[in-house]
Design an enzyme around this catalytic site. Structure first.
Site, PDB file in Angstrom:
ATOM      1  CG  HIS A   1      15.180   6.936   2.647  1.00  0.00           C
ATOM      2  ND1 HIS A   1      14.291   6.756   3.674  1.00  0.00           N
ATOM      3  CD2 HIS A   1      14.778   8.050   1.976  1.00  0.00           C
ATOM      4  CE1 HIS A   1      13.370   7.712   3.618  1.00  0.00           C
ATOM      5  NE2 HIS A   1      13.650   8.511   2.607  1.00  0.00           N
ATOM      6  CG  ASP A   2      16.434   8.046   6.143  1.00  0.00           C
ATOM      7  OD1 ASP A   2      15.532   8.902   6.110  1.00  0.00           O
ATOM      8  OD2 ASP A   2      16.205   6.827   6.218  1.00  0.00           O
TER       9      ASP A   2
ATOM     10  CG  HIS B   1      18.710   4.961   9.419  1.00  0.00           C
ATOM     11  ND1 HIS B   1      18.080   3.795   9.059  1.00  0.00           N
ATOM     12  CD2 HIS B   1      18.291   5.895   8.529  1.00  0.00           C
ATOM     13  CE1 HIS B   1      17.305   4.024   8.004  1.00  0.00           C
ATOM     14  NE2 HIS B   1      17.415   5.297   7.664  1.00  0.00           N
TER      15      HIS B   1
ATOM     16  CB  SER C   1      10.089   2.142   0.576  1.00  0.00           C
ATOM     17  OG  SER C   1      10.619   1.292   1.561  1.00  0.00           O
TER      18      SER C   1
ATOM     19  CG  PHE D   1      10.373   6.034   9.092  1.00  0.00           C
ATOM     20  CD1 PHE D   1       9.884   6.760  10.167  1.00  0.00           C
ATOM     21  CD2 PHE D   1      10.580   4.668   9.254  1.00  0.00           C
ATOM     22  CE1 PHE D   1       9.612   6.146  11.388  1.00  0.00           C
ATOM     23  CE2 PHE D   1      10.320   4.040  10.472  1.00  0.00           C
ATOM     24  CZ  PHE D   1       9.837   4.781  11.534  1.00  0.00           C
TER      25      PHE D   1
ATOM     26  CG  ASP E   1      13.471  -5.323   8.053  1.00  0.00           C
ATOM     27  OD1 ASP E   1      13.793  -5.657   9.210  1.00  0.00           O
ATOM     28  OD2 ASP E   1      13.145  -4.167   7.733  1.00  0.00           O
TER      29      ASP E   1
ATOM     30  N   GLY F   1      13.355  -4.492  14.039  1.00  0.00           N
ATOM     31  CA  GLY F   1      13.520  -3.046  14.207  1.00  0.00           C
ATOM     32  C   GLY F   1      14.975  -2.662  14.326  1.00  0.00           C
TER      33      GLY F   1
HETATM   34 MG    MG Z   1      14.478   5.619   5.634  1.00  0.00          MG
END
Ligand code: MG
Length: 216
Positions: free
Chosen positions: A167-168, A142, A50, A15, A69, A73
């Site tokens: 990010h975001d 997020h 990224s 993304f 990570d 997910g």
């Molecule tokens: Mg992102």
């Protein structure tokens, strides 16, 4: 970054728009120059898109990138949610598993000497982390709680003069979800410990200008 690596990044699921990837690369190169000898940290690597930009910047600076990570997910990646991709579900377990994708991306990009994958929950890793980092890139879960925990867990690990990249970040709710803005970006600025140095799309780059209240 070489054209080949850029092509690999752009062909990888994820993304991160190209323009923001380039800005992240710039931030990582500058952060490495500002903080000698420190590693770089990515929270939320997914399939490694990224990770290629960050890994290239780390390699160029002779640094290591820790790519953290759990690879199961985030909430927003699960079945039924907006960012779900059924191709990353492990048939045997029925759960998402993006680790094989990350490893493939890092291998193809020729970054295995530079990128160290850390598989686990970000708050757990953060709790035991002891090394001030040149750059921490927050792009994990997020939702409100994961974003809050990523800020609480990782902001203290950004070295003085180091970089917190997020990010975001969407100041206007019409553009996207609130947690990276409300739980990471705003608290960082309100702490007085960080100052914004650049904004590209939804990427925000902040520099640590004061030591953390609770040092690592
Ligand atoms: Mg992102």
């Amino acid at each position: 970054m070489t054209d080949r690596r850029r092509a690999i990044a752009l062909a990888t699921r994820g993304f991160m728009p190209a323009e923001e990837g380039e800005a992240l690369w710039d931030a990582a190169v500058s952060a490495s120059a500002a903080v000698p000898d420190a590693a770089l940290v990515e929270i939320g690597s997914y399939c490694g898109r990224s990770t290629v930009w960050l890994g290239d910047a780390a390699e160029r600076s002779g640094r290591t990138l820790f790519a953290i990570d759990h690879h199961r997910g985030s909430e927003e990646n699960q079945a039924g949610w907006e960012h779900h991709d059924p191709d990353v579900v492990d048939e045997r377990t029925g759960r998402m598993d993006t680790l094989p994708f990350l490893r493939r991306t890092v291998h193809e990009a020729g970054l295995e000497e530079t990128v160290v994958a850390v598989v686990g929950a970000s708050p757990t890793v953060a709790r035991h982390w002891r090394a001030p980092s040149a750059l921490v890139f927050v792009d994990g879960g997020h939702g409100e709680e994961p974003a809050r925990l990523d800020y609480a867990g990782w902001a203290p690990h950004v070295a003085l003069d180091g970089t917190l990249a997020i990010h975001d970040v969407f100041p206007d709710p019409a553009d996207g979800g609130r947690p990276p803005y409300e739980q990471v970006y705003l608290p960082a600025l309100e702490s007085g410990e960080f100052e914004e140095t650049s904004a590209t799309g939804s990427l925000r780059v902040l520099r640590r200008v004061r030591p953390p209240v609770t040092p690592t």
